[in-house]
Enzyme design. Structure first.
Site, PDB file in Angstrom:
ATOM      1  N   GLU A 167       0.928  -1.144  -0.091  1.00  0.00           N
ATOM      2  CA  GLU A 167       0.060   0.012  -0.100  1.00  0.00           C
ATOM      3  C   GLU A 167       0.951   1.313   0.103  1.00  0.00           C
ATOM      4  OE1 GLU A 167      -3.179  -0.017  -0.170  1.00  0.00           O
ATOM      5  OE2 GLU A 167      -3.849  -1.921   0.715  1.00  0.00           O
ATOM      6  N   CYS A 196      -2.421   8.880   2.470  1.00  0.00           N
ATOM      7  CA  CYS A 196      -1.981   8.535   1.256  1.00  0.00           C
ATOM      8  C   CYS A 196      -2.863   8.554   0.084  1.00  0.00           C
ATOM      9  CB  CYS A 196      -1.793   6.844   1.336  1.00  0.00           C
ATOM     10  SG  CYS A 196      -3.176   6.042   2.209  1.00  0.00           S
ATOM     11  N   GLU A 202       4.143  13.373  -4.576  1.00  0.00           N
ATOM     12  CA  GLU A 202       3.334  13.293  -3.383  1.00  0.00           C
ATOM     13  C   GLU A 202       4.019  14.248  -2.425  1.00  0.00           C
ATOM     14  OE1 GLU A 202       3.376   9.578  -1.096  1.00  0.00           O
ATOM     15  OE2 GLU A 202       1.222   9.775  -0.614  1.00  0.00           O
TER      16      GLU A 202
HETATM   17  P1  NAD Z   1       8.348   5.149   4.500  1.00  0.00           P
HETATM   18  O1  NAD Z   1       8.446   4.100   3.299  1.00  0.00           O
HETATM   19  O2  NAD Z   1       9.543   5.723   4.778  1.00  0.00           O
HETATM   20  O3  NAD Z   1       8.207   4.114   5.995  1.00  0.00           O
HETATM   21  C1  NAD Z   1       7.177   3.206   5.883  1.00  0.00           C
HETATM   22  C2  NAD Z   1       7.640   2.156   6.956  1.00  0.00           C
HETATM   23  O4  NAD Z   1       8.666   1.458   6.409  1.00  0.00           O
HETATM   24  C3  NAD Z   1       8.174   2.785   8.167  1.00  0.00           C
HETATM   25  O5  NAD Z   1       7.965   1.566   9.486  1.00  0.00           O
HETATM   26  C4  NAD Z   1       9.673   2.453   7.995  1.00  0.00           C
HETATM   27  O6  NAD Z   1      10.438   2.517   9.109  1.00  0.00           O
HETATM   28  C5  NAD Z   1       9.886   1.205   7.173  1.00  0.00           C
HETATM   29  N1  NAD Z   1      10.998   1.283   6.450  1.00  0.00           N
HETATM   30  C6  NAD Z   1      11.891   2.243   5.941  1.00  0.00           C
HETATM   31  N2  NAD Z   1      12.829   1.725   4.994  1.00  0.00           N
HETATM   32  C7  NAD Z   1      12.625   0.363   4.859  1.00  0.00           C
HETATM   33  C8  NAD Z   1      13.396  -0.751   4.344  1.00  0.00           C
HETATM   34  N3  NAD Z   1      14.300  -0.337   3.545  1.00  0.00           N
HETATM   35  N4  NAD Z   1      12.768  -1.792   4.604  1.00  0.00           N
HETATM   36  C9  NAD Z   1      11.736  -2.261   5.370  1.00  0.00           C
HETATM   37  N5  NAD Z   1      10.895  -1.295   6.042  1.00  0.00           N
HETATM   38  C10 NAD Z   1      11.418   0.124   5.713  1.00  0.00           C
HETATM   39  O7  NAD Z   1       7.099   5.697   4.315  1.00  0.00           O
HETATM   40  P2  NAD Z   1       6.387   6.970   5.581  1.00  0.00           P
HETATM   41  O8  NAD Z   1       7.104   8.203   5.374  1.00  0.00           O
HETATM   42  O9  NAD Z   1       6.822   6.321   6.985  1.00  0.00           O
HETATM   43  O10 NAD Z   1       4.904   7.092   5.179  1.00  0.00           O
HETATM   44  C11 NAD Z   1       4.700   7.661   4.174  1.00  0.00           C
HETATM   45  C12 NAD Z   1       4.301   6.967   2.977  1.00  0.00           C
HETATM   46  O11 NAD Z   1       3.482   6.035   3.076  1.00  0.00           O
HETATM   47  C13 NAD Z   1       3.525   7.908   1.923  1.00  0.00           C
HETATM   48  O12 NAD Z   1       4.116   8.016   0.634  1.00  0.00           O
HETATM   49  C14 NAD Z   1       2.156   7.457   1.957  1.00  0.00           C
HETATM   50  O13 NAD Z   1       1.401   7.683   0.721  1.00  0.00           O
HETATM   51  C15 NAD Z   1       2.359   6.187   2.274  1.00  0.00           C
HETATM   52  N6  NAD Z   1       1.109   5.336   2.907  1.00  0.00           N
HETATM   53  C16 NAD Z   1       0.320   4.595   2.158  1.00  0.00           C
HETATM   54  C17 NAD Z   1      -1.007   4.138   2.569  1.00  0.00           C
HETATM   55  C18 NAD Z   1      -1.699   3.371   1.784  1.00  0.00           C
HETATM   56  O14 NAD Z   1      -2.645   2.457   2.044  1.00  0.00           O
HETATM   57  N7  NAD Z   1      -1.548   3.243   0.332  1.00  0.00           N
HETATM   58  C19 NAD Z   1      -1.279   4.569   3.771  1.00  0.00           C
HETATM   59  C20 NAD Z   1      -0.695   5.404   4.673  1.00  0.00           C
HETATM   60  C21 NAD Z   1       0.689   5.724   4.133  1.00  0.00           C
END
Ligand code: NAD
Length: 482
Positions: A258, A292, A389
Protein backbone atom coordinates in the site's frame (compact mmCIF):
# COMPACT_ATOMS: atom_id res chain seq x y z
CA UNK A 1 -15.48 37.69 20.43
CA UNK A 2 -16.39 35.10 17.85
CA UNK A 3 -17.57 31.67 18.96
CA UNK A 4 -14.23 30.27 17.75
CA UNK A 5 -12.39 32.14 20.49
CA UNK A 6 -13.54 30.10 23.46
CA UNK A 7 -10.75 29.22 25.81
CA UNK A 8 -8.80 26.11 24.95
CA UNK A 9 -10.18 22.88 26.35
CA UNK A 10 -7.20 20.57 26.12
CA UNK A 11 -7.65 16.87 26.66
CA UNK A 12 -5.65 15.90 29.72
CA UNK A 13 -2.52 13.80 29.40
CA UNK A 14 -2.96 12.69 33.04
CA UNK A 15 -4.81 9.56 31.88
CA UNK A 16 -1.68 8.41 30.06
CA UNK A 17 0.54 5.84 31.60
CA UNK A 18 3.55 6.13 29.31
CA UNK A 19 6.58 4.21 30.51
CA UNK A 20 9.90 6.07 30.48
CA UNK A 21 11.38 3.26 28.37
CA UNK A 22 9.95 0.55 26.13
CA UNK A 23 11.66 -2.62 24.99
CA UNK A 24 10.59 -5.01 22.27
CA UNK A 25 7.51 -7.19 22.68
CA UNK A 26 8.45 -10.78 21.84
CA UNK A 27 6.60 -13.92 22.96
CA UNK A 28 4.38 -11.84 25.27
CA UNK A 29 7.38 -10.45 27.13
CA UNK A 30 9.21 -7.15 27.14
CA UNK A 31 12.85 -7.62 26.24
CA UNK A 32 15.65 -5.16 25.51
CA UNK A 33 16.58 -4.78 21.86
CA UNK A 34 20.19 -5.18 20.80
CA UNK A 35 20.08 -2.11 18.57
CA UNK A 36 20.54 1.46 19.69
CA UNK A 37 17.79 3.02 21.82
CA UNK A 38 16.06 6.06 20.38
CA UNK A 39 13.92 8.84 21.83
CA UNK A 40 10.36 9.53 20.77
CA UNK A 41 9.34 13.18 20.83
CA UNK A 42 5.99 14.92 20.56
CA UNK A 43 5.86 16.79 17.24
CA UNK A 44 3.66 19.55 18.63
CA UNK A 45 5.98 20.47 21.52
CA UNK A 46 9.28 18.71 20.74
CA UNK A 47 9.12 17.37 24.33
CA UNK A 48 10.82 14.02 24.87
CA UNK A 49 8.20 11.37 25.63
CA UNK A 50 10.05 8.08 26.22
CA UNK A 51 12.94 6.01 24.92
CA UNK A 52 12.53 2.82 22.88
CA UNK A 53 15.00 0.09 22.17
CA UNK A 54 15.60 -0.95 18.60
CA UNK A 55 15.42 -4.48 17.21
CA UNK A 56 18.45 -5.61 15.23
CA UNK A 57 18.73 -8.69 13.00
CA UNK A 58 19.11 -11.10 15.94
CA UNK A 59 16.02 -9.66 17.65
CA UNK A 60 14.09 -10.02 14.41
CA UNK A 61 15.16 -13.64 14.24
CA UNK A 62 13.99 -14.19 17.80
CA UNK A 63 10.60 -12.65 17.08
CA UNK A 64 10.09 -14.60 13.86
CA UNK A 65 11.03 -17.82 15.70
CA UNK A 66 8.49 -17.01 18.43
CA UNK A 67 5.82 -16.25 15.82
CA UNK A 68 6.60 -19.51 14.00
CA UNK A 69 6.32 -21.58 17.20
CA UNK A 70 3.04 -19.87 18.11
CA UNK A 71 1.75 -20.55 14.60
CA UNK A 72 2.74 -24.21 14.55
CA UNK A 73 1.77 -25.13 18.10
CA UNK A 74 -1.19 -22.92 18.94
CA UNK A 75 -2.71 -20.46 16.52
CA UNK A 76 -3.02 -22.56 13.38
CA UNK A 77 -4.54 -25.40 15.42
CA UNK A 78 -7.14 -23.25 17.10
CA UNK A 79 -10.69 -23.14 15.71
CA UNK A 80 -11.76 -19.99 13.91
CA UNK A 81 -14.39 -19.40 16.59
CA UNK A 82 -11.70 -19.40 19.29
CA UNK A 83 -9.48 -17.00 17.33
CA UNK A 84 -12.49 -14.77 16.82
CA UNK A 85 -13.03 -14.57 20.58
CA UNK A 86 -9.54 -13.13 21.04
CA UNK A 87 -10.18 -10.56 18.34
CA UNK A 88 -13.48 -9.53 19.90
CA UNK A 89 -11.68 -9.18 23.23
CA UNK A 90 -9.01 -6.96 21.66
CA UNK A 91 -11.69 -4.81 20.03
CA UNK A 92 -13.49 -4.36 23.34
CA UNK A 93 -10.29 -3.45 25.20
CA UNK A 94 -9.52 -0.84 22.53
CA UNK A 95 -12.98 0.61 23.12
CA UNK A 96 -12.52 0.59 26.88
CA UNK A 97 -9.15 2.32 26.56
CA UNK A 98 -10.29 4.54 23.67
CA UNK A 99 -9.68 7.86 25.41
CA UNK A 100 -6.21 6.85 26.53
CA UNK A 101 -5.32 5.63 23.03
CA UNK A 102 -6.66 8.85 21.48
CA UNK A 103 -4.57 11.05 23.76
CA UNK A 104 -1.49 8.86 23.25
CA UNK A 105 -1.82 8.96 19.46
CA UNK A 106 -2.29 12.71 19.48
CA UNK A 107 0.76 13.25 21.69
CA UNK A 108 2.98 10.89 19.69
CA UNK A 109 1.77 11.75 16.18
CA UNK A 110 0.66 15.41 16.43
CA UNK A 111 -2.79 14.94 14.89
CA UNK A 112 -5.83 16.65 16.47
CA UNK A 113 -7.61 14.87 19.32
CA UNK A 114 -10.86 15.38 17.38
CA UNK A 115 -9.50 12.97 14.77
CA UNK A 116 -7.90 10.36 17.04
CA UNK A 117 -11.04 10.37 19.23
CA UNK A 118 -13.57 10.20 16.37
CA UNK A 119 -11.68 8.43 13.59
CA UNK A 120 -8.43 6.59 14.38
CA UNK A 121 -9.38 4.77 17.56
CA UNK A 122 -13.04 3.91 16.81
CA UNK A 123 -12.04 2.68 13.35
CA UNK A 124 -9.21 0.57 14.80
CA UNK A 125 -11.73 -1.12 17.13
CA UNK A 126 -14.17 -1.50 14.21
CA UNK A 127 -11.49 -3.30 12.20
CA UNK A 128 -11.02 -5.86 14.97
CA UNK A 129 -14.78 -6.33 15.38
CA UNK A 130 -15.19 -6.79 11.64
CA UNK A 131 -12.44 -9.40 11.24
CA UNK A 132 -13.41 -11.13 14.49
CA UNK A 133 -16.68 -11.90 12.72
CA UNK A 134 -14.85 -13.50 9.77
CA UNK A 135 -12.63 -15.82 11.83
CA UNK A 136 -15.20 -18.63 12.02
CA UNK A 137 -16.59 -18.02 8.53
CA UNK A 138 -13.53 -18.45 6.33
CA UNK A 139 -15.30 -21.18 4.38
CA UNK A 140 -17.75 -18.51 3.27
CA UNK A 141 -15.10 -16.07 2.06
CA UNK A 142 -15.48 -17.37 -1.49
CA UNK A 143 -11.97 -18.85 -1.49
CA UNK A 144 -12.86 -22.52 -1.51
CA UNK A 145 -13.35 -24.93 1.38
CA UNK A 146 -10.95 -24.71 4.33
CA UNK A 147 -8.73 -21.91 3.05
CA UNK A 148 -5.28 -22.17 4.59
CA UNK A 149 -3.40 -19.46 6.46
CA UNK A 150 0.12 -18.54 5.34
CA UNK A 151 2.20 -18.69 8.52
CA UNK A 152 4.23 -15.74 9.84
CA UNK A 153 3.25 -12.31 8.57
CA UNK A 154 5.77 -9.44 8.71
CA UNK A 155 3.94 -6.13 8.83
CA UNK A 156 5.56 -2.73 8.37
CA UNK A 157 3.49 0.40 8.90
CA UNK A 158 3.91 4.18 8.47
CA UNK A 159 3.44 7.04 10.93
CA UNK A 160 0.32 8.73 9.59
CA UNK A 161 -2.32 6.47 11.21
CA UNK A 162 -0.20 4.38 13.58
CA UNK A 163 -2.90 2.47 15.48
CA UNK A 164 -5.29 2.28 12.56
CA UNK A 165 -2.66 0.92 10.15
CA UNK A 166 -1.78 -1.65 12.82
CA UNK A 167 -5.45 -2.68 13.03
CA UNK A 168 -5.74 -2.88 9.21
CA UNK A 169 -2.89 -5.36 9.24
CA UNK A 170 -3.09 -7.32 12.48
CA UNK A 171 -6.86 -7.99 12.51
CA UNK A 172 -7.17 -9.81 9.14
CA UNK A 173 -3.86 -11.64 9.65
CA UNK A 174 -4.98 -13.10 12.99
CA UNK A 175 -8.52 -13.80 11.82
CA UNK A 176 -7.14 -15.83 8.92
CA UNK A 177 -4.93 -17.81 11.31
CA UNK A 178 -1.48 -16.23 10.83
CA UNK A 179 0.88 -14.94 13.50
CA UNK A 180 2.47 -11.51 13.31
CA UNK A 181 5.70 -9.59 13.68
CA UNK A 182 4.93 -5.89 13.32
CA UNK A 183 7.30 -2.94 12.99
CA UNK A 184 5.81 0.49 13.73
CA UNK A 185 7.28 3.65 12.19
CA UNK A 186 10.27 5.27 13.92
CA UNK A 187 8.43 8.45 14.92
CA UNK A 188 5.20 6.85 16.19
CA UNK A 189 5.80 3.61 18.10
CA UNK A 190 3.65 4.47 21.15
CA UNK A 191 0.24 3.04 20.28
CA UNK A 192 1.79 -0.14 18.86
CA UNK A 193 3.60 -0.62 22.17
CA UNK A 194 0.35 0.06 24.05
CA UNK A 195 -1.29 -2.47 21.73
CA UNK A 196 1.21 -5.04 23.01
CA UNK A 197 -0.27 -4.42 26.47
CA UNK A 198 -3.74 -4.97 24.98
CA UNK A 199 -2.60 -8.36 23.65
CA UNK A 200 -1.45 -9.28 27.15
CA UNK A 201 -4.73 -8.04 28.64
CA UNK A 202 -6.68 -10.10 26.10
CA UNK A 203 -4.70 -13.20 27.09
CA UNK A 204 -3.48 -13.71 23.52
CA UNK A 205 -1.19 -16.77 23.42
CA UNK A 206 2.54 -15.94 23.54
CA UNK A 207 4.18 -15.26 20.18
CA UNK A 208 0.97 -14.62 18.21
CA UNK A 209 1.72 -10.86 18.05
CA UNK A 210 5.25 -9.49 18.35
CA UNK A 211 6.07 -5.78 18.13
CA UNK A 212 9.53 -4.61 17.09
CA UNK A 213 10.28 -0.89 17.06
CA UNK A 214 13.26 0.29 15.07
CA UNK A 215 14.51 1.98 11.93
CA UNK A 216 13.41 0.87 8.49
CA UNK A 217 16.99 0.42 7.35
CA UNK A 218 17.75 -1.95 10.24
CA UNK A 219 14.66 -3.59 11.74
CA UNK A 220 12.49 -3.24 8.63
CA UNK A 221 15.13 -4.58 6.29
CA UNK A 222 15.99 -7.52 8.57
CA UNK A 223 12.31 -8.42 8.78
CA UNK A 224 11.83 -8.28 5.02
CA UNK A 225 14.90 -10.40 4.41
CA UNK A 226 14.12 -13.04 7.03
CA UNK A 227 13.64 -16.43 5.40
CA UNK A 228 11.07 -17.49 8.01
CA UNK A 229 8.52 -14.90 6.91
CA UNK A 230 5.67 -16.13 4.66
CA UNK A 231 3.88 -12.87 4.03
CA UNK A 232 4.94 -9.23 3.96
CA UNK A 233 2.38 -6.48 4.27
CA UNK A 234 3.90 -3.06 3.78
CA UNK A 235 2.36 0.40 3.90
CA UNK A 236 4.65 3.29 3.16
CA UNK A 237 6.43 5.11 0.39
CA UNK A 238 6.64 3.88 -3.18
CA UNK A 239 10.46 3.93 -3.09
CA UNK A 240 10.68 1.56 -0.10
CA UNK A 241 7.86 -0.55 -1.56
CA UNK A 242 9.93 -1.02 -4.71
CA UNK A 243 12.94 -2.05 -2.68
CA UNK A 244 10.87 -4.65 -0.79
CA UNK A 245 9.35 -6.01 -4.03
CA UNK A 246 12.86 -6.43 -5.42
CA UNK A 247 14.09 -8.24 -2.33
CA UNK A 248 11.26 -10.82 -2.35
CA UNK A 249 11.25 -11.32 -6.12
CA UNK A 250 11.60 -15.00 -6.97
CA UNK A 251 10.70 -16.20 -3.46
CA UNK A 252 7.29 -17.56 -2.52
CA UNK A 253 6.74 -14.82 0.08
CA UNK A 254 3.36 -13.20 -0.50
CA UNK A 255 3.39 -9.42 -0.69
CA UNK A 256 0.86 -6.64 -0.27
CA UNK A 257 2.02 -3.08 -0.98
CA UNK A 258 0.00 0.00 0.00
CA UNK A 259 2.02 2.93 -1.29
CA UNK A 260 1.75 6.60 -2.14
CA UNK A 261 -0.94 8.58 -3.92
CA UNK A 262 -1.87 11.85 -5.60
CA UNK A 263 -5.66 11.70 -5.45
CA UNK A 264 -7.85 13.83 -7.71
CA UNK A 265 -10.90 15.49 -6.19
CA UNK A 266 -13.10 16.36 -9.19
CA UNK A 267 -15.73 19.08 -8.78
CA UNK A 268 -18.28 19.55 -11.57
CA UNK A 269 -20.26 22.76 -11.98
CA UNK A 270 -23.53 21.07 -11.01
CA UNK A 271 -22.16 19.88 -7.64
CA UNK A 272 -23.59 21.05 -4.31
CA UNK A 273 -20.70 23.48 -3.89
CA UNK A 274 -20.81 23.97 -0.12
CA UNK A 275 -20.71 20.22 0.39
CA UNK A 276 -17.92 19.96 -2.16
CA UNK A 277 -15.94 22.58 -0.24
CA UNK A 278 -16.27 20.50 2.95
CA UNK A 279 -15.11 17.48 0.96
CA UNK A 280 -12.12 19.35 -0.46
CA UNK A 281 -11.09 20.37 3.06
CA UNK A 282 -11.62 16.86 4.39
CA UNK A 283 -9.71 15.53 1.38
CA UNK A 284 -6.50 17.48 1.89
CA UNK A 285 -6.43 19.04 5.36
CA UNK A 286 -7.61 15.99 7.37
CA UNK A 287 -4.59 14.71 9.31
CA UNK A 288 -2.50 17.63 7.92
CA UNK A 289 -2.60 15.96 4.53
CA UNK A 290 -0.57 13.01 5.87
CA UNK A 291 -2.95 10.68 4.06
CA UNK A 292 -1.96 8.32 1.24
CA UNK A 293 -5.40 8.72 -0.36
CA UNK A 294 -5.54 12.53 0.17
CA UNK A 295 -7.34 14.58 -2.46
CA UNK A 296 -4.19 16.60 -3.08
CA UNK A 297 -5.18 17.61 -6.62
CA UNK A 298 -8.40 19.61 -6.92
CA UNK A 299 -9.78 19.39 -10.46
CA UNK A 300 -12.49 22.02 -10.69
CA UNK A 301 -14.67 22.81 -13.70
CA UNK A 302 -13.45 26.11 -15.12
CA UNK A 303 -16.76 28.00 -14.87
CA UNK A 304 -17.03 27.44 -11.08
CA UNK A 305 -13.30 27.77 -10.28
CA UNK A 306 -13.47 31.28 -8.81
CA UNK A 307 -16.59 30.59 -6.80
CA UNK A 308 -15.23 27.35 -5.34
CA UNK A 309 -11.93 29.02 -4.42
CA UNK A 310 -13.74 31.93 -2.82
CA UNK A 311 -15.93 29.61 -0.70
CA UNK A 312 -12.96 27.38 0.11
CA UNK A 313 -10.69 30.15 1.41
CA UNK A 314 -13.60 31.68 3.38
CA UNK A 315 -14.29 28.34 5.06
CA UNK A 316 -10.59 27.69 5.71
CA UNK A 317 -10.34 30.97 7.59
CA UNK A 318 -12.57 29.42 10.29
CA UNK A 319 -10.20 26.50 10.92
CA UNK A 320 -7.92 26.47 13.94
CA UNK A 321 -4.32 25.34 13.86
CA UNK A 322 -2.52 24.65 17.13
CA UNK A 323 -2.39 22.45 20.23
CA UNK A 324 -3.62 19.06 18.97
CA UNK A 325 -4.93 18.20 22.45
CA UNK A 326 -7.35 21.13 22.23
CA UNK A 327 -10.75 19.75 21.24
CA UNK A 328 -11.35 22.76 18.98
CA UNK A 329 -8.20 22.23 16.93
CA UNK A 330 -8.68 21.31 13.28
CA UNK A 331 -5.08 21.30 12.06
CA UNK A 332 -2.38 19.69 14.18
CA UNK A 333 1.38 19.38 13.89
CA UNK A 334 3.43 17.91 11.06
CA UNK A 335 4.71 14.54 12.25
CA UNK A 336 8.45 15.23 12.10
CA UNK A 337 11.05 17.82 11.23
CA UNK A 338 12.08 15.64 8.31
CA UNK A 339 8.52 15.58 6.91
CA UNK A 340 8.24 19.34 7.40
CA UNK A 341 11.39 19.81 5.33
CA UNK A 342 9.99 17.57 2.60
CA UNK A 343 6.79 19.63 2.45
CA UNK A 344 8.77 22.89 2.25
CA UNK A 345 11.04 21.49 -0.44
CA UNK A 346 8.25 20.34 -2.75
CA UNK A 347 5.87 23.24 -2.06
CA UNK A 348 8.66 25.74 -2.77
CA UNK A 349 8.76 24.55 -6.36
CA UNK A 350 5.17 25.79 -6.78
CA UNK A 351 5.81 29.49 -7.30
CA UNK A 352 9.09 28.86 -9.08
CA UNK A 353 7.18 26.82 -11.67
CA UNK A 354 4.48 29.47 -12.14
CA UNK A 355 1.70 28.63 -9.66
CA UNK A 356 0.12 31.14 -7.26
CA UNK A 357 0.30 30.46 -3.54
CA UNK A 358 -2.42 31.16 -0.96
CA UNK A 359 -1.59 30.45 2.69
CA UNK A 360 -3.99 30.45 5.63
CA UNK A 361 -3.26 33.45 7.81
CA UNK A 362 -2.85 31.86 11.25
CA UNK A 363 -0.50 31.98 14.22
CA UNK A 364 2.16 29.26 14.22
CA UNK A 365 3.23 27.95 17.66
CA UNK A 366 6.86 28.64 18.68
CA UNK A 367 7.73 25.02 19.34
CA UNK A 368 7.01 21.94 17.22
CA UNK A 369 6.60 21.33 13.49
CA UNK A 370 3.87 23.26 11.69
CA UNK A 371 2.76 24.07 8.18
CA UNK A 372 -0.17 26.40 7.50
CA UNK A 373 -2.80 25.11 5.04
CA UNK A 374 -1.70 26.15 1.57
CA UNK A 375 -3.42 26.27 -1.81
CA UNK A 376 -1.75 26.65 -5.18
CA UNK A 377 -3.83 27.89 -8.10
CA UNK A 378 -2.78 28.24 -11.73
CA UNK A 379 -1.14 24.85 -11.54
CA UNK A 380 -0.11 23.07 -14.74
CA UNK A 381 -0.32 19.28 -14.91
CA UNK A 382 3.44 19.12 -15.47
CA UNK A 383 4.29 21.08 -12.30
CA UNK A 384 6.12 19.22 -9.54
CA UNK A 385 3.35 20.08 -7.06
CA UNK A 386 0.80 18.42 -9.37
CA UNK A 387 2.85 15.24 -9.74
CA UNK A 388 4.80 14.51 -6.55
CA UNK A 389 3.18 13.30 -3.36
CA UNK A 390 3.70 16.10 -0.81
CA UNK A 391 2.05 14.29 2.12
CA UNK A 392 1.21 17.61 3.77
CA UNK A 393 -1.53 20.27 3.90
CA UNK A 394 -0.92 21.56 0.37
CA UNK A 395 -3.59 21.58 -2.33
CA UNK A 396 -2.85 21.98 -6.05
CA UNK A 397 -5.77 23.35 -8.09
CA UNK A 398 -6.18 22.51 -11.79
CA UNK A 399 -9.14 23.23 -14.04
CA UNK A 400 -11.01 21.34 -16.77
CA UNK A 401 -13.81 22.08 -19.21
CA UNK A 402 -15.36 18.71 -20.07
CA UNK A 403 -15.81 15.40 -18.23
CA UNK A 404 -13.39 13.78 -20.69
CA UNK A 405 -10.73 16.36 -19.83
CA UNK A 406 -11.35 15.78 -16.11
CA UNK A 407 -10.78 12.03 -16.56
CA UNK A 408 -7.61 12.55 -18.60
CA UNK A 409 -6.16 14.94 -16.04
CA UNK A 410 -7.14 12.78 -13.08
CA UNK A 411 -5.50 9.73 -14.65
CA UNK A 412 -2.38 11.71 -15.56
CA UNK A 413 -0.41 10.48 -12.55
CA UNK A 414 1.96 7.64 -11.82
CA UNK A 415 -0.26 6.90 -8.80
CA UNK A 416 -3.77 5.45 -8.75
CA UNK A 417 -5.00 5.19 -5.18
CA UNK A 418 -8.00 7.46 -4.71
CA UNK A 419 -10.35 9.96 -6.34
CA UNK A 420 -13.48 11.90 -5.46
CA UNK A 421 -16.28 13.03 -7.74
CA UNK A 422 -18.71 15.83 -6.93
CA UNK A 423 -21.79 16.02 -9.15
CA UNK A 424 -25.56 15.84 -8.71
CA UNK A 425 -25.89 13.86 -11.96
CA UNK A 426 -25.92 10.13 -11.24
CA UNK A 427 -25.13 9.17 -14.84
CA UNK A 428 -22.06 11.41 -14.88
CA UNK A 429 -20.95 10.04 -11.53
CA UNK A 430 -21.05 6.48 -12.84
CA UNK A 431 -19.46 7.21 -16.22
CA UNK A 432 -16.58 9.20 -14.76
CA UNK A 433 -15.99 6.71 -11.91
CA UNK A 434 -15.78 3.91 -14.45
CA UNK A 435 -13.00 5.66 -16.34
CA UNK A 436 -10.80 6.61 -13.39
CA UNK A 437 -7.76 4.46 -12.69
CA UNK A 438 -8.00 4.62 -8.90
CA UNK A 439 -8.53 1.88 -6.34
CA UNK A 440 -10.93 3.93 -4.20
CA UNK A 441 -13.47 6.37 -5.61
CA UNK A 442 -15.69 8.46 -3.38
CA UNK A 443 -19.00 9.86 -4.63
CA UNK A 444 -19.92 13.24 -3.11
CA UNK A 445 -17.73 12.55 -0.10
CA UNK A 446 -14.02 11.98 0.64
CA UNK A 447 -11.75 10.10 3.05
CA UNK A 448 -14.46 7.81 4.39
CA UNK A 449 -13.36 4.35 5.53
CA UNK A 450 -15.19 1.16 6.36
CA UNK A 451 -13.70 -2.20 7.34
CA UNK A 452 -15.99 -4.03 4.90
CA UNK A 453 -14.71 -2.03 1.95
CA UNK A 454 -11.53 -3.06 0.11
CA UNK A 455 -8.79 -0.44 -0.13
CA UNK A 456 -5.72 -0.37 -2.35
CA UNK A 457 -4.14 1.09 -5.44
CA UNK A 458 -3.41 0.84 -9.12
CA UNK A 459 -0.09 1.65 -10.77
CA UNK A 460 2.62 2.96 -8.41
CA UNK A 461 0.18 3.05 -5.49
CA UNK A 462 0.80 -0.64 -4.93
CA UNK A 463 -1.05 -3.92 -5.22
CA UNK A 464 -3.21 -6.22 -3.16
CA UNK A 465 -6.20 -5.01 -1.15
CA UNK A 466 -6.80 -4.40 2.53
CA UNK A 467 -10.26 -4.36 4.09
CA UNK A 468 -13.29 -6.52 3.46
CA UNK A 469 -13.17 -10.07 2.18
CA UNK A 470 -10.28 -9.10 -0.10
CA UNK A 471 -8.16 -8.06 2.89
CA UNK A 472 -8.76 -11.47 4.42
CA UNK A 473 -7.83 -13.22 1.18
CA UNK A 474 -4.44 -11.48 1.27
CA UNK A 475 -3.61 -13.63 4.33
CA UNK A 476 -4.85 -16.93 2.93
CA UNK A 477 -3.09 -19.38 0.62
CA UNK A 478 -5.76 -19.13 -2.03
CA UNK A 479 -6.07 -15.40 -1.60
CA UNK A 480 -5.34 -12.41 -3.73
CA UNK A 481 -2.12 -10.36 -3.75
CA UNK A 482 1.18 -11.68 -5.06
P1 NAD B 1 8.40 5.01 4.54
O1 NAD B 1 8.34 4.14 3.34
O2 NAD B 1 9.58 5.85 4.74
O3 NAD B 1 8.26 4.12 5.85
C1 NAD B 1 7.19 3.22 6.06
C2 NAD B 1 7.65 2.13 6.99
O4 NAD B 1 8.65 1.38 6.32
C3 NAD B 1 8.28 2.63 8.27
O5 NAD B 1 7.93 1.76 9.33
C4 NAD B 1 9.76 2.53 7.98
O6 NAD B 1 10.55 2.38 9.12
C5 NAD B 1 9.82 1.29 7.12
N1 NAD B 1 10.99 1.20 6.22
C6 NAD B 1 11.72 2.22 5.71
N2 NAD B 1 12.73 1.73 4.94
C7 NAD B 1 12.60 0.38 4.96
C8 NAD B 1 13.31 -0.69 4.34
N3 NAD B 1 14.37 -0.47 3.54
N4 NAD B 1 12.91 -1.96 4.56
C9 NAD B 1 11.83 -2.22 5.33
N5 NAD B 1 11.12 -1.25 5.96
C10 NAD B 1 11.50 0.04 5.77
O7 NAD B 1 7.07 5.85 4.50
P2 NAD B 1 6.55 6.90 5.59
O8 NAD B 1 7.25 8.19 5.34
O9 NAD B 1 6.60 6.33 6.96
O10 NAD B 1 5.02 6.98 5.20
C11 NAD B 1 4.55 7.81 4.24
C12 NAD B 1 4.25 7.06 2.98
O11 NAD B 1 3.33 5.99 3.23
C13 NAD B 1 3.57 7.92 1.94
O12 NAD B 1 4.12 7.72 0.68
C14 NAD B 1 2.13 7.44 1.96
O13 NAD B 1 1.41 7.67 0.81
C15 NAD B 1 2.28 6.01 2.27
N6 NAD B 1 1.05 5.45 2.85
C16 NAD B 1 0.29 4.62 2.07
C17 NAD B 1 -0.91 4.10 2.57
C18 NAD B 1 -1.76 3.19 1.73
O14 NAD B 1 -2.62 2.50 2.30
N7 NAD B 1 -1.58 3.14 0.43
C19 NAD B 1 -1.32 4.44 3.85
C20 NAD B 1 -0.53 5.29 4.62
C21 NAD B 1 0.66 5.79 4.09
Amino acid sequence: MSFMEYAAAPESTSILNIRPHYGLFINNEWVEGRGESFTSISPSTEAELFTVSEADGRDVDRAVTAARAAYDKVWSRMSGAERGKYLFRIARILQERAREFAVAETVDNGKPIKETRDVDVPLAAAWFFYYAGWADKLDHAGLGANPRSLGVAAQIIPWNFPLLMLAWKVAPALAAGNTVVLKPAETTPLTALMFAEVCQQAGLPAGVVNILPGKGSITGRALVEHAGVNKIAFTGSTSVGREIARSVAGSDTKLTLELGGKGANIVFDDAALDQAVEGIIQGIFFNQGHVCCAGSRLLVQENVHDEVLERLTRRLATLRLGDPLDKNTDIGAINSREQLETIHRIANTGEAEGAERWTLDCAIPDKGFWYAPTIFTNVAASNTIARDEIFGPVLSVLTFRTPAEAVTKANNSPYGLSAGIWTEKASRMLTVADQLRAGVIWANTFNKFDPASPFGGYKESGYGREGGRHGLAAYLAKGEGR
